[in-house]
Scaffold this motif. Structure first.
Motif, PDB file in Angstrom:
ATOM      1  N   THR A  24      37.651  34.179  28.945  1.00 36.61           N
ATOM      2  CA  THR A  24      37.330  32.881  29.568  1.00 36.61           C
ATOM      3  C   THR A  24      37.046  32.953  31.100  1.00 36.61           C
ATOM      4  O   THR A  24      36.691  34.142  31.525  1.00 36.61           O
ATOM      5  CB  THR A  24      38.769  33.050  29.967  1.00 36.61           C
ATOM      6  OG1 THR A  24      39.836  33.399  31.017  1.00 36.61           O
ATOM      7  CG2 THR A  24      39.891  32.591  28.653  1.00 36.61           C
ATOM      8  N   ARG A  26      38.376  32.234  33.517  1.00 35.61           N
ATOM      9  CA  ARG A  26      39.282  32.620  35.326  1.00 35.61           C
ATOM     10  C   ARG A  26      39.459  34.021  34.372  1.00 35.61           C
ATOM     11  O   ARG A  26      39.388  34.984  35.829  1.00 35.61           O
ATOM     12  CB  ARG A  26      40.414  31.722  33.913  1.00 35.61           C
ATOM     13  CG  ARG A  26      42.097  32.912  35.367  1.00 35.61           C
ATOM     14  CD  ARG A  26      42.747  31.680  34.464  1.00 35.61           C
ATOM     15  NE  ARG A  26      44.193  32.312  35.693  1.00 35.61           N
ATOM     16  CZ  ARG A  26      44.989  31.982  36.244  1.00 35.61           C
ATOM     17  NH1 ARG A  26      45.408  31.212  34.610  1.00 35.61           N
ATOM     18  NH2 ARG A  26      46.470  31.894  36.503  1.00 35.61           N
ATOM     19  N   LEU A  27      39.903  34.921  33.314  1.00 36.65           N
ATOM     20  CA  LEU A  27      39.441  35.963  33.834  1.00 36.65           C
ATOM     21  C   LEU A  27      38.306  36.522  34.379  1.00 36.65           C
ATOM     22  O   LEU A  27      37.692  37.835  35.670  1.00 36.65           O
ATOM     23  CB  LEU A  27      39.197  36.553  31.948  1.00 36.65           C
ATOM     24  CG  LEU A  27      39.511  37.943  32.012  1.00 36.65           C
ATOM     25  CD1 LEU A  27      40.342  38.795  32.771  1.00 36.65           C
ATOM     26  CD2 LEU A  27      39.858  38.774  30.290  1.00 36.65           C
ATOM     27  N   GLN A  28      36.891  36.314  34.338  1.00 42.88           N
ATOM     28  CA  GLN A  28      35.879  36.508  34.973  1.00 42.88           C
ATOM     29  C   GLN A  28      35.561  35.803  36.701  1.00 42.88           C
ATOM     30  O   GLN A  28      35.193  36.968  36.865  1.00 42.88           O
ATOM     31  CB  GLN A  28      34.631  35.669  34.594  1.00 42.88           C
ATOM     32  CG  GLN A  28      33.788  36.120  32.458  1.00 42.88           C
ATOM     33  CD  GLN A  28      32.878  35.788  32.196  1.00 42.88           C
ATOM     34  OE1 GLN A  28      32.394  34.705  32.844  1.00 42.88           O
ATOM     35  NE2 GLN A  28      32.323  36.168  30.900  1.00 42.88           N
ATOM     36  N   ALA A  29      36.407  34.542  36.600  1.00 39.84           N
ATOM     37  CA  ALA A  29      36.442  35.732  38.031  1.00 39.84           C
ATOM     38  C   ALA A  29      37.392  36.165  38.525  1.00 39.84           C
ATOM     39  O   ALA A  29      36.804  36.599  39.416  1.00 39.84           O
ATOM     40  CB  ALA A  29      37.249  33.343  38.718  1.00 39.84           C
ATOM     41  N   PHE A  30      38.522  36.652  37.699  1.00 38.71           N
ATOM     42  CA  PHE A  30      39.311  37.556  38.443  1.00 38.71           C
ATOM     43  C   PHE A  30      38.449  39.313  38.381  1.00 38.71           C
ATOM     44  O   PHE A  30      38.845  39.778  39.482  1.00 38.71           O
ATOM     45  CB  PHE A  30      40.314  37.883  37.360  1.00 38.71           C
ATOM     46  CG  PHE A  30      41.349  36.715  37.925  1.00 38.71           C
ATOM     47  CD1 PHE A  30      41.808  36.736  39.252  1.00 38.71           C
ATOM     48  CD2 PHE A  30      42.536  36.225  37.064  1.00 38.71           C
ATOM     49  CE1 PHE A  30      43.378  35.924  39.482  1.00 38.71           C
ATOM     50  CE2 PHE A  30      43.045  35.029  37.381  1.00 38.71           C
ATOM     51  CZ  PHE A  30      43.589  35.136  38.287  1.00 38.71           C
TER      52      PHE A  30
END
Length: 138
Positions: A24, A26-30
């Motif tokens: 997702t 979001r995961l790539q941002a993390f």
């Protein structure tokens, strides 16, 4: 020791990433934030080696270089797992694409029989075929 708790939490985080397998935004941002923090931490480790030793002593490691080694092991494990998951995802997508192309380009069985039964250009000219057979017989 605090370092043991931190390393176990890092291992659990890697396991959760492996089980989840969703990419997702979001995961790539993390992932990007984590990479940025690691880079900033690396710059501070080079500029102020005393800070690494101080932090290492706080988490229960004897030297700053040992702490950096532990962190590099965790980052390498994360990188390896992330690369493995990306390759598996790419392989899965490529397989789906190949199957879709094979289905799209498939020839219906009735049409395949028509293509097999169509005469060749050489066979259309029966006279040329008879001459070749006579030449071979001689």
């Amino acid at each position: 020791m605090l370092i043991q708790v931190l390393l176990i939490l890092a291992a659990l985080l890697l396991f959760a990433l492996f089980v989840r397998r969703s990419h997702t935004a979001r995961l790539q941002a993390f992932k990007r934030i984590g990479f940025l923090l690691f880079c900033v931490f690396g710059v501070f480790a080079v500029i102020k080696p005393d800070l690494m030793t101080w932090l290492a002593n706080r988490v229960g490691v004897g030297r700053g270089t040992d702490l950096l080694l532990y962190m590099l092991v965790v980052v390498f494990a994360f990188f390896s797992l992330n690369t493995y998951l990306r390759f598996k995802d790419t392989e899965r997508r490529l397989t789906k694409l190949a199957r879709a192309m094979a289905i799209r380009d498939a020839v219906a069985p009735a049409r395949a029989l028509e293509l097999e039964s169509e005469p060749d250009e050489q066979a259309v000219d029966g006279h040329a075929l008879d001459e070749q057979q006579d030449a071979l017989a001689r």
